[in-house]
Enzyme design. Structure first.
Site, short mmCIF file in Angstrom:
data_model
loop_
_atom_site.label_atom_id
_atom_site.label_comp_id
_atom_site.label_asym_id
_atom_site.label_seq_id
_atom_site.Cartn_x
_atom_site.Cartn_y
_atom_site.Cartn_z
N ARG A 25 0.83 -1.20 0.00
CA ARG A 25 0.00 0.00 0.00
C ARG A 25 0.87 1.26 0.00
NH1 ARG A 25 -1.97 -3.55 3.68
NH2 ARG A 25 -4.04 -4.35 3.27
N LYS A 48 -1.90 -0.94 7.95
CA LYS A 48 -3.35 -1.18 8.02
C LYS A 48 -3.69 -2.42 8.82
CE LYS A 48 -7.43 -1.78 5.13
NZ LYS A 48 -7.95 -1.81 3.75
N HIS A 127 -3.12 3.32 -5.78
CA HIS A 127 -3.43 2.00 -5.22
C HIS A 127 -3.58 0.93 -6.31
CE1 HIS A 127 -4.64 -0.60 -1.94
NE2 HIS A 127 -5.59 -1.07 -2.71
N ARG A 130 -0.81 -1.61 -6.74
CA ARG A 130 -0.86 -2.79 -5.87
C ARG A 130 -1.67 -3.91 -6.51
NH1 ARG A 130 -0.74 -4.47 -0.33
NH2 ARG A 130 -2.70 -5.31 0.42
N HIS A 152 -2.58 -10.62 2.01
CA HIS A 152 -3.97 -11.09 2.08
C HIS A 152 -3.99 -12.49 2.68
CE1 HIS A 152 -4.89 -8.30 -1.54
NE2 HIS A 152 -4.84 -7.64 -0.41
N TYR A 161 -1.00 -17.92 10.75
CA TYR A 161 -0.56 -16.68 11.40
C TYR A 161 -0.96 -16.67 12.86
CZ TYR A 161 0.15 -15.07 6.61
OH TYR A 161 0.55 -14.94 5.31
#
Length: 172
Positions: A25, A48, A127, A130, A152, A161
């Site tokens: 980003r 973000k 953007h 991206r 993502h 994660y």
């Protein structure tokens, strides 16, 4: 657009190339620092989401002829700052220094308008670089890589994660 960026400023072309080769980003690209490089990787903590990536400096995007290491080296030229994107130009009261996300957006808008390309009522923004990166990486490296690079997650990746408590960088 790339040719228009070259005629705008050194940092504008570097900003577009950093965004394209990393798939990050504008907020994150504007914060890239040379000190974020360790062990042959660019370490990114996305603003973000807080997602952490360790992107290999050997990353190559063949469609654009870009190596991350080469783009970073271009960012070092005439740059006294730790920030990869730096401008020595004073405009509208702006002091020399690192670029802000809105500066990237404005520069991209200026580039887009000066490129001679015609767009519909909804022209692309910074953007969109991206999104383009994701599509190009999917063709070159596959869907999984194209999903990991921008940070993502699907449900299987989210579980991975969570197991690491988001404390580890994902090697890209």
């Amino acid at each position: 657009m790339r040719q228009a960026a070259l005629s705008h400023s050194e940092w504008a072309a570097n900003a577009c190339d950093l965004a394209l080769v990393t798939g990050q980003r504008r907020e994150d690209v504007s914060l890239f620092r040379f000190s974020d490089i360790r062990d042959g990787r660019l370490f990114v903590t996305q603003g973000k989401t807080g997602h952490k990536l360790a992107i290999s400096l050997n990353l190559r995007l063949d469609a654009a002829g870009l190596f991350l290491q080469d783009v970073i080296e271009r960012c070092r030229v005439n740059n006294p700052s730790n920030f990869m994107l730096y401008s020595s130009i004073r405009r509208g009261g702006r002091k020399p220094g690192p670029l802000f996300p809105d500066g990237l957006t404005q520069a991209f808008s200026d580039l887009r308008d000066s490129s001679g390309l015609r767009f519909g009522p909804n022209p692309p923004s910074f953007h969109e670089i991206r999104s383009l990166a994701g599509r190009l990486y999917e063709v070159e490296y596959g869907e999984e890589f194209a999903q990991r690079l921008p940070g993502h997650k699907n449900s299987a990746m989210t579980k991975k994660y969570l197991d690491a408590r988001s404390a580890e960088y994902v090697m890209v």
